[in-house]
Scaffold this active site. Sequence first.
Site, PDB file in Angstrom:
ATOM      1  N   GLY A 253       3.556   2.871   2.048  1.00  0.00           N
ATOM      2  CA  GLY A 253       4.717   2.307   1.303  1.00  0.00           C
ATOM      3  C   GLY A 253       5.567   3.120   0.591  1.00  0.00           C
ATOM      4  N   ASP A 254       4.884   4.324   0.218  1.00  0.00           N
ATOM      5  CA  ASP A 254       6.005   5.451  -0.441  1.00  0.00           C
ATOM      6  C   ASP A 254       6.906   6.047   0.441  1.00  0.00           C
ATOM      7  OD1 ASP A 254       4.340   5.240  -2.630  1.00  0.00           O
ATOM      8  OD2 ASP A 254       2.655   6.545  -1.931  1.00  0.00           O
TER       9      ASP A 254
HETATM   10  O1  RIB Z   1       0.424   5.248  -2.577  1.00  0.00           O
HETATM   11  C1  RIB Z   1      -0.561   6.227  -2.209  1.00  0.00           C
HETATM   12  C2  RIB Z   1      -0.951   6.978  -3.673  1.00  0.00           C
HETATM   13  O2  RIB Z   1      -1.473   6.209  -4.677  1.00  0.00           O
HETATM   14  C3  RIB Z   1      -2.174   8.004  -3.275  1.00  0.00           C
HETATM   15  O3  RIB Z   1      -1.389   9.329  -2.715  1.00  0.00           O
HETATM   16  C4  RIB Z   1      -2.652   8.244  -4.422  1.00  0.00           C
HETATM   17  O4  RIB Z   1      -2.725   9.459  -5.164  1.00  0.00           O
HETATM   18  C5  RIB Z   1      -2.302   7.116  -5.386  1.00  0.00           C
HETATM   19  O5  RIB Z   1      -1.442   7.625  -6.396  1.00  0.00           O
END
Ligand code: RIB
Length: 303
Positions: A253-254
């Site tokens: 998602g990031d």
């Molecule tokens: O979105 C994933 C992230 O969520 C992980 O890397 C973890 O650190 C949490 O913050």
Amino acid sequence: MPKVIVFGSMNMDLSIDAPRMPAAGETLDGSGFLTNAGGKGANQAVAAVRLGAPVHMIAAVGADAFGEELVAGLAGAGVDCSRVRRLAGVTTGVAVIVRCAGENRIVLEAGANHALGPDDVLSELRRVAEKGDAFLTQGECDPEATYAALRAAHELGLYTVFNPAPARPAPEGLWEAVDLVCLNETECQIVCGALPVDDETCLEAARRLRALGARAAVITLGAAGSFGLGPDEVPLRVPAAPAPRVVDTTGAGDTFIGALVAGHVRGMTLSESMSWGAAASALTVSRLGAQQAIPTAEEVEAT
Ligand code: RIB
């Protein structure tokens, strides 16, 4: 090219694969343990920079070994870390991640991620921001600092992107400072009370998010892709890209959100950025870990 300014979390992820989720009081044999750089803010910053945007990070870590390693890794990826503070008396954020059958469960200790207050963040933001830049933030830092930064970035003429993860009800008037909100199904339900499960409910949820005040909304739907709605009210439906294999969904998602913001500063439409994000996150899920799994623009273009 305008730059991307990220105010967000930096975590050391302690991640292990489990054959199933343990029951209360049970101990299970795991495998594939790894310690790797994560945090939604830093992951999104790495995604944006690997996809070709200039990125500045506003964040805090503890004055400890994890903090040193995270800052070195982020700077090594090409993110400007001159506004990342190393604070004594507080520990670096940590996420304990259990990976199981292509899903993950995360327990987080925020540590230094909650150490910067509104004044700290606004002073850093005002030093670095230029009209036309993009500002990106999430829900893993101090909420008051996050809301103040979104409002200030909007007043400074920045394109503001909010990923309310983890989600909590936002204060009155916040959404008017948000150009683009990007969130998953469960976050969407918390933020606007609508659970998107198909095109019809996605449209209803996106309309509610726009009615709150956000100018555009993108809802991520995991393997079902993403749904977007901008000021022209034309629904955008982008399928997930085929993943070579699913190894670890952490950071997928990031990666998608980093691609949305990088796409914006590179002049793409919202629909183009969503497709680009789908291709990038398909590569992320095919690799182990968070930041170490995020692809470059060249890798995405080669798919
Ligand atoms: O979105 C994933 C992230 O969520 C992980 O890397 C973890 O650190 C949490 O913050």
